[in-house]
Each structure stands twice: as C-alpha cells, then as structure tokens.
Design an enzyme around this catalytic site. Structure first.
Site, short mmCIF file in Angstrom:
data_model
loop_
_atom_site.label_atom_id
_atom_site.label_comp_id
_atom_site.label_asym_id
_atom_site.label_seq_id
_atom_site.Cartn_x
_atom_site.Cartn_y
_atom_site.Cartn_z
NE ARG A 162 -47.18 38.76 21.33
CZ ARG A 162 -47.73 39.33 22.41
NH1 ARG A 162 -48.39 38.61 23.31
NH2 ARG A 162 -47.63 40.62 22.62
CB SER A 212 -43.41 42.22 16.60
OG SER A 212 -43.90 43.46 17.03
CD GLU A 282 -44.71 37.84 17.92
OE1 GLU A 282 -43.93 38.46 18.67
OE2 GLU A 282 -45.84 38.24 17.66
C1 LIG Z 1 -49.63 44.88 11.05
C2 LIG Z 1 -49.61 43.77 12.08
C3 LIG Z 1 -49.68 44.09 13.43
C4 LIG Z 1 -49.66 43.08 14.41
N1 LIG Z 1 -49.75 43.43 15.71
C5 LIG Z 1 -49.76 42.47 16.65
C6 LIG Z 1 -49.87 42.80 18.04
O1 LIG Z 1 -49.98 43.97 18.42
N2 LIG Z 1 -49.87 41.80 18.94
C7 LIG Z 1 -49.78 40.48 18.57
O2 LIG Z 1 -49.78 39.60 19.45
N3 LIG Z 1 -49.66 40.14 17.27
C8 LIG Z 1 -49.66 41.08 16.31
N4 LIG Z 1 -49.56 40.73 14.99
C9 LIG Z 1 -49.38 39.31 14.62
C10 LIG Z 1 -50.68 38.52 14.37
O3 LIG Z 1 -51.72 39.37 13.94
C11 LIG Z 1 -51.12 37.75 15.62
O4 LIG Z 1 -50.14 36.81 16.01
C12 LIG Z 1 -52.44 37.01 15.42
O5 LIG Z 1 -52.87 36.48 16.64
C13 LIG Z 1 -52.36 35.88 14.40
O6 LIG Z 1 -53.66 35.47 14.09
P1 LIG Z 1 -54.01 34.81 12.67
O7 LIG Z 1 -55.45 34.43 12.70
O8 LIG Z 1 -53.59 35.68 11.57
O9 LIG Z 1 -53.11 33.51 12.75
P2 LIG Z 1 -52.28 32.83 11.57
O10 LIG Z 1 -51.17 33.72 11.17
O11 LIG Z 1 -53.19 32.33 10.52
O12 LIG Z 1 -51.67 31.60 12.39
C14 LIG Z 1 -50.76 31.81 13.45
C15 LIG Z 1 -50.62 30.52 14.24
O13 LIG Z 1 -51.87 30.22 14.86
C16 LIG Z 1 -52.31 28.94 14.48
N5 LIG Z 1 -53.77 28.95 14.39
C17 LIG Z 1 -54.55 29.72 13.60
N6 LIG Z 1 -55.85 29.44 13.85
C18 LIG Z 1 -55.87 28.47 14.78
C19 LIG Z 1 -56.91 27.76 15.45
N7 LIG Z 1 -58.20 27.96 15.20
N8 LIG Z 1 -56.56 26.85 16.40
C20 LIG Z 1 -55.25 26.60 16.68
N9 LIG Z 1 -54.24 27.24 16.08
C21 LIG Z 1 -54.55 28.16 15.14
C22 LIG Z 1 -51.66 28.65 13.14
O14 LIG Z 1 -51.58 27.25 12.90
C23 LIG Z 1 -50.30 29.32 13.34
O15 LIG Z 1 -49.44 28.46 14.04
C24 LIG Z 1 -49.58 41.72 14.01
C25 LIG Z 1 -49.52 41.41 12.64
C26 LIG Z 1 -49.55 42.42 11.69
C27 LIG Z 1 -49.51 42.05 10.23
#
Ligand SMILES: Cc1cc2nc3c(=O)[nH]c(=O)nc-3n(C[C@H](O)[C@H](O)[C@H](O)COP(=O)(O)OP(=O)(O)OC[C@H]3O[C@@H](n4cnc5c(N)ncnc54)[C@H](O)[C@@H]3O)c2cc1C
Length: 289
Positions: A162, A212, A282
C-alpha cells in the site's frame, strides 16, 4: 477548467463525510493539470490531489486550499498488439478491468471491485485477492510540482504494501500503462464475478466506508485483532466497526468525520491494550477536524 468554491468534500469521499474545500478544480487534460498544479504552487496555499476519495477521511471543517480532482483525466487506449492498456489517472479501476476483459486480456480481475482510480491505485499500490498493481503496471507518466512530466518504470516506483515513492517525492500520476496477458474471456469474466460475490459476502458494501481502515500489521490481520478485542459493532456517534467485517469502519448512521476518527483512535488504543499491536491507518487524513 471547472473551478468550484466551497465544494462539500462529502460528495467526493466514499465515507460520505468532509466539510468544504475552499477551491475544487477539475482539469480535463494534462495541460490543464499542469496549469492547476502551477497555479496552486504560485498561490502558496495548501493543495491536494484526489482520485475517487475511496481511501480518504476529510475533516468536518473541510480543507483550506485547493483540491485537484483527476476525475476527468479519463483517457483510455488499448494497444492490442502489445497487450497494453494505457489509462488516465482518473479512470476507475472497474472501467479499466472491464476494458481488459472486453479485450480478452487477463491480469486486472483483482482490481474490478476496488472503487478507486488509476492514480489512487498506483500511489497506494492497491491490491486484493493475491494480486496488486505492482504485478500489472508497466510504467506511469508522473508530474512533479513544477509541472514536468516523466515516465517512471514499475521498478522505479518503489511499489510496496500500500505504498509507492510518489507521496514521498511529491509526484502525481497523469496516466499509467498496464501490461496484460491474453486470456479466455469466459474465465476472466467468471473470475471477476467470483471476486465480486466474495466482496459482497464478506464486506459491508451497503454502508459508506473506505474499505480496510487499517493496514495489515506484520504477522496479523487487523480485522481479527479488532474482533478479538471485542470491538465488532463498537460505535462512536454514527461511526461503527462493521459487524460483517471488523477491518472496516463504516459510516453507519450519518456519522461525522470526527466520529470516524474518534472511533479509529479508540480502536487503536484498545487493540494495543489487548494485543500489544500498533494499528496504523491505511486511510489518509485530510483537512481540519
Ligand atoms: C468498499 C471499498 C473496498 C476497497 N477495497 C480495496 C481493496 O481491495 N484493495 C485496496 O488496495 N484498496 C481498497 N479500497 C481502498 C481504495 O479504494 C484504494 O486505496 C484506491 O486505490 C484509492 O483510490 P482513489 O482514486 O479513491 O484515491 P483517493 O482516495 O482519492 O486518494 C488516495 C491517495 O492517493 C493519492 N492520489 C490520488 N490520485 C493520485 C494521482 N493521480 N497521483 C498521485 N497520487 C494520487 C491521494 O492524494 C491520496 O493520498 C477499498 C475502498 C472501499 C471504499
């Protein structure tokens, strides 16, 4: 490019909480993204980039400064001969995985149910069910704080559990390329369906959450530690530890960011007390609580 003021962050986070961001900017191309980044830098005000907000807890008082949203960086290109898909930072993983399936390419089935964008997933090295971004990512075009873009290969991104080096180096993904393998479309589809079924069965998808909430501590599972501490269903205000999966903190009943953070802190304290293990969030915290 679209610029909103006082934009409620609850609209942009999967926890459905978070007060207003002073400015909320939505670039539609690499050029506009550069413009937005340079503008923010010039202003001297704080700024932050978000994808789908599915790993973010934004405080109830919101964010003083500018949020740059990648939601419209949605380019998608399939290089069929090379088995490569190139996707903009704002492309949702579900769309990416479904594109791969349609193109009869295997490797992204694990990502179909992660509700994040390509940019968020690269930054977090998102993973599930035995795979992670690291296994399929070929390279990412990343932008620095001066708007310069360079290509970084998988090995250069320091993809770990992560994490990546992007946060530490202040770099942002503009687009990323995924190297896949030709596969049987029926097998790909049935694998995606099977994983979706598992998620639905095990995870409280009916409530707002950020997945998580805590990282997996070495040698343990966060959910098991939380359950063993007797915290299943434990609540603070409208936030609760899910009964279905103790690793998920959910926004059960109109909780606030303060409820969610208060609950997380109490869970950490009690797990430390009962097992001696330090849980680490996380989920990323942002703004004023
Ligand atoms: C129901 C549910 C299930 C999930 N299951 C999983 C799973 O199985 N595995 C898993 O790993 N995660 C899971 N997640 C967590 C989440 O979906 C992941 O961490 C996902 O990768 C976050 O992406 P996001 O676009 O929503 O990022 P955001 O929440 O918008 O941002 C997260 C981080 O990434 C950074 N970021 C966003 N875009 C960029 C970019 N273009 N360049 C640089 N940094 C950037 C942000 O600044 C922040 O620090 C889950 C979440 C939910 C709600």
């Amino acid at each position: 490019m679209e610029i909103r003021t006082n934009e409620p962050m609850a609209r942009h986070t999967s926890f459905r909480v978070g007060g207003p961001a002073d400015r909320f900017v939505i670039p539609e191309s690499e050029t506009e993204l550069r413009e937005a980044v340079l503008d923010c830098k010039k202003s001297g005000q704080p700024w932050y980039m978000i994808g789908n907000g599915s790993n973010l807890l934004v405080g109830d008082k919101g964010f003083r400064g500018t949020i740059i949203s990648t939601e419209r960086l949605a380019e998608l290109e399939v290089q069929k001969n090379e088995n490569i898909i190139i996707a903009g930072a704002g492309v949702m993983l579900s769309k990416l995985a479904n594109t791969a399936a349609r193109e009869e390419l295997t490797g992204l089935e694990f990502a179909a149910g992660i509700p994040g964008t390509v940019g968020g997933a690269v930054m977090m090295n998102a993973g599930a069910y035995g795979s992670e971004m690291k296994n399929v990512l070929l390279w990412a075009d990343v932008m620095d704080q001066d708007g310069n873009v360079k290509l970084m290969k998988n090995e250069e991104l320091e993809l770990g559990y992560r994490t990546s080096c992007l946060e530490r180096l202040g770099l942002f993904t503009v687009r990323a390329a995924f190297k896949l393998t030709p596969g049987d479309p029926e097998v790909i589809r049935s694998q995606m369906e099977e994983l979706a079924r598992k998620r639905k069965e095990k995870q409280p998808l009916e409530y707002p959450s950020a997945g998580s909430t805590f990282k997996r501590p070495e040698g343990h599972f966060a959910g098991k530690l939380i359950e063993d501490a007797g915290l299943k269903g434990f609540s603070v205000g409208g936030a609760a530890v899910s009964e279905k999966h103790a690793g998920f903190v959910i926004n059960k009943d109109h909780g606030t960011a303060a409820d969610i953070l208060g609950l997380c802190n109490e869970v950490k304290r009690r797990v430390k007390e009962s097992s001696g293990v330090d849980l680490e969030l996380e989920v990323k915290l942002l703004g004023e609580f």
